[in-house]
Design an enzyme around this catalytic site. Structure first.
Site, PDB file in Angstrom:
ATOM      1  N   HIS A 107       0.878  -1.350  -0.210  1.00 30.70           N
ATOM      2  CA  HIS A 107       0.103   0.026  -0.033  1.00 30.70           C
ATOM      3  C   HIS A 107       0.805   1.061  -0.096  1.00 30.70           C
ATOM      4  O   HIS A 107       2.015   1.193   0.442  1.00 30.70           O
ATOM      5  CB  HIS A 107      -0.912   0.080   1.344  1.00 30.70           C
ATOM      6  N   GLU A 109       1.071   3.912   1.960  1.00 36.56           N
ATOM      7  CA  GLU A 109       1.261   4.273   3.455  1.00 36.56           C
ATOM      8  C   GLU A 109       2.479   3.401   3.713  1.00 36.56           C
ATOM      9  O   GLU A 109       3.558   3.652   4.089  1.00 36.56           O
ATOM     10  CB  GLU A 109       0.248   4.118   4.517  1.00 36.56           C
ATOM     11  N   CYS A 135      -6.315   1.374   5.211  1.00 33.80           N
ATOM     12  CA  CYS A 135      -6.862   0.147   5.552  1.00 33.80           C
ATOM     13  C   CYS A 135      -6.388  -0.503   6.902  1.00 33.80           C
ATOM     14  O   CYS A 135      -5.686   0.442   7.739  1.00 33.80           O
ATOM     15  CB  CYS A 135      -6.573  -0.976   4.498  1.00 33.80           C
ATOM     16  N   CYS A 138      -2.799  -0.819   7.531  1.00 38.29           N
ATOM     17  CA  CYS A 138      -1.782   0.358   7.361  1.00 38.29           C
ATOM     18  C   CYS A 138      -1.974   1.427   8.590  1.00 38.29           C
ATOM     19  O   CYS A 138      -1.184   1.893   9.201  1.00 38.29           O
ATOM     20  CB  CYS A 138      -2.088   1.274   6.043  1.00 38.29           C
TER      21      CYS A 138
END
Length: 176
Positions: A107, A109, A135, A138
């Site tokens: 992801h 992040e 999410c 993260c």
């Protein structure tokens, strides 16, 4: 001594030693973006590097109005992109926000945190700007990394993420 030219938008004034002083004045019509808008626009630009076939996400870690690291979602370095292999999540009909482990990519992040770590940059007390809400995976990383605030442009269907961030007292702001 050469004469000083006066290009557009410059004001000429005298200083004590007799030389001309030039200072540029901003036109009143010039609108500077607010900080949130500025960093979210950068996150949007970063997201354009994404290799994900389903959703393009960009993240920017900022502290004291300085960019620490950026990240976008996609497969790790030296791994074939999903545009070559196809999207495993699409093939398995996995809805957004579920079964994150069944993805070849990282992801945005996560990639921003990894870039900061790779270059020895602390993200403690930083602000995360992201094109979407993190999410749950993260969110847990955000909590342990010491991020103090998240500014997002879009929501994400992950109630557990919201609950964890609320419990950890990390402020999440939706900006447009």
């Amino acid at each position: 001594m050469k004469p000083v030219r006066n290009p557009k938008n410059y004001k000429l004034g005298k200083v004590s030693n007799g030389l001309k002083k030039i200072s540029r004045s901003l036109k009143p019509s010039v609108k500077r973006p607010a900080w949130d808008e500025y960093f979210l626009e950068i996150a949007d630009l970063v997201s354009r590097r994404s290799t994900c076939l389903r959703r393009r996400v960009g993240a920017v870690l900022v502290k004291d109005k300085r960019i620490l690291a950026t990240g976008y979602n996609g497969v790790p370095s030296k791994i074939r992109h999903c545009s070559v292999t196809g999207c495993m999540r699409e093939k398995l009909n996995i809805p957004s926000g579920e079964r994150h482990e069944l993805c070849r990519g990282l992801h945005a992040e996560q990639n921003a945190f990894l870039q900061a770590a790779l270059h020895g940059t602390s993200v403690k007390d930083a602000c995360l700007y992201s094109t979407t809400q993190p999410c749950v995976i993260c969110a847990k990383m955000v909590i342990n990394a010491g991020i103090k605030e998240i500014v997002i442009r879009g929501d994400y269907p992950d109630k557990m993420s919201k609950d964890l961030l609320t419990e950890a007292k990390i402020k999440v702001r939706l900006s447009k």
